[in-house]
Write an enzyme that holds these catalytic residues in place. Structure first.
Site, PDB file in Angstrom:
ATOM      1  N   ARG A  19      25.623 -12.163 -30.598  1.00  0.00           N
ATOM      2  CA  ARG A  19      27.124 -11.302 -30.213  1.00  0.00           C
ATOM      3  C   ARG A  19      27.144 -10.300 -28.963  1.00  0.00           C
ATOM      4  O   ARG A  19      26.260 -10.800 -28.290  1.00  0.00           O
ATOM      5  CB  ARG A  19      26.454  -9.722 -31.544  1.00  0.00           C
ATOM      6  CG  ARG A  19      26.384 -10.260 -32.919  1.00  0.00           C
ATOM      7  CD  ARG A  19      28.183 -10.844 -33.054  1.00  0.00           C
ATOM      8  NE  ARG A  19      28.207 -10.890 -34.497  1.00  0.00           N
ATOM      9  CZ  ARG A  19      28.366 -12.608 -34.978  1.00  0.00           C
ATOM     10  NH1 ARG A  19      27.905 -13.420 -34.594  1.00  0.00           N
ATOM     11  NH2 ARG A  19      28.200 -12.283 -36.903  1.00  0.00           N
ATOM     12  N   HIS A  32      34.520 -17.498 -28.777  1.00  0.00           N
ATOM     13  CA  HIS A  32      33.559 -16.956 -29.984  1.00  0.00           C
ATOM     14  C   HIS A  32      33.996 -17.897 -31.139  1.00  0.00           C
ATOM     15  O   HIS A  32      34.066 -17.621 -32.106  1.00  0.00           O
ATOM     16  CB  HIS A  32      34.286 -15.480 -30.506  1.00  0.00           C
ATOM     17  CG  HIS A  32      32.772 -14.479 -31.648  1.00  0.00           C
ATOM     18  ND1 HIS A  32      32.857 -13.636 -31.813  1.00  0.00           N
ATOM     19  CD2 HIS A  32      31.735 -15.533 -31.554  1.00  0.00           C
ATOM     20  CE1 HIS A  32      31.691 -13.436 -32.275  1.00  0.00           C
ATOM     21  NE2 HIS A  32      30.926 -14.786 -32.732  1.00  0.00           N
TER      22      HIS A  32
END
Length: 308
Positions: free
Chosen positions: A223, A271
């Site tokens: 993350r 992402h």
């Protein structure tokens, strides 16, 4: 009794098609067409609604459509409603592909070659054998173990670090904070696949980078909040690190003036290192619903105390 999907609309349409084929008796709705909220018993979501409990008072199960669940505030979920993270082969397969690509790109200096091409520079870079390039993975869950297995054929010395002990054939495994310095000291390419928790937030920082061999390389597919972005820029500028492949960032999408966009030692992707495959995701969801109805254990059920 309704199943509601709240995530990528294009993939949601595919979910709807597979639900119609495999569970025609279970009504499927695609956000924002929620119908009667009292009928929603199952919710698959990436970014959850602000107040799940009040909006959907009769929920039985909540699914994350990804492998992570840090986007949830579990305190807003009733204690009796299980939260299940996605465990389906598409996520694993695509993550292994991405990390393999990233490790090989760093190993074979692809980022530097891209910079040389843009500068119209024709310059060889001495090749380092895989046997001399040590790869370490932080996070030895399902994805971390699959990534290490995928890297074995290239001949890299492999190591892994985890909060709790693991034993993986062909991998030197380290566990706990006390073993972290030893793990870092022999890692030339560091891959972060940790879950995001209070303990791992900001773990990729100046202190950690200083414990890696000089000129080490970084892959972050965890993350954005794992990484202290200013510390990465400083480490790249000082040569503490030589390159990084980043699939995640603190703010997504990145602001137009963010230094990652144009940094010559950073390769950036939006992402999408791993992606849920609708067909197999629907199979996993329907199997989990059946297990829940039978009162059986559900793979992927989140431990709220641990956060994953």
């Amino acid at each position: 009794m309704t199943f509601l999907y709240k995530a990528n609309t294009v993939r949601g349409i595919e979910w709807a098609r597979f639900f119609a084929e495999r569970a025609p008796d279970l009504p499927f709705r695609l956000w924002p067409d929620i119908g009667d909220p009292a009928e929603v018993r199952y919710l698959a979501v990436w970014k959850p609604p602000d107040d799940i409990a009040a909006t959907f008072p009769n929920l039985d199960l909540v699914f994350s459509v990804g492998a992570g669940v840090d986007q949830f505030d579990v305190s807003k979920l009733p204690a009796h409603v299980p939260l299940v993270r996605m465990l389906e082969p598409g996520i694993t397969e695509t993550m292994v592909q991405y990390v393999t690509m990233a490790v090989l790109a760093l190993h074979r200096d692809l980022i530097q070659f891209i910079a040389q091409q843009q500068a119209q520079v024709w310059r060889e870079i001495q090749v380092t054998s895989a046997a001399k390039r040590r790869v370490g993975v932080m996070g030895l869950g399902l994805l971390g173990q699959a990534v290490l297995d995928g890297l074995k054929s290239f001949g890299f010395p492999l190591a892994g670090w985890n909060r709790s002990p693991r034993s993986i054939e062909g991998v030197s495994c380290y566990a706990g904070n006390g073993a972290l310095p030893e793990f870092l000291a022999q890692t030339d390419i560091l891959v972060c696949l940790l879950p995001l928790t209070d303990e791992t937030r900001g773990i990729l920082n100046a202190s950690l980078f200083a414990q890696l061999p000089p000129g080490a390389r970084l892959v972050n597919v965890g993350r954005g909040a794992h990484l202290v972005e200013a510390d990465l820029i400083a480490a790249l500028e000082r040569g503490v690190l030589s390159a990084a492949v980043l699939d995640v960032a603190e703010a997504e999408p990145l602001p137009a003036d963010h230094p990652f966009w144009n940094h010559p030692r950073i390769l950036l992707t939006p992402h999408n290192a791993s992606m849920t495959t609708p067909e197999t995701a629907v199979d996993f969801v329907l199997d989990t619903i059946a297990r829940h109805r039978r009162g059986e254990a559900m793979p992927g059920r989140v431990d709220r105390e641990r956060g994953y």
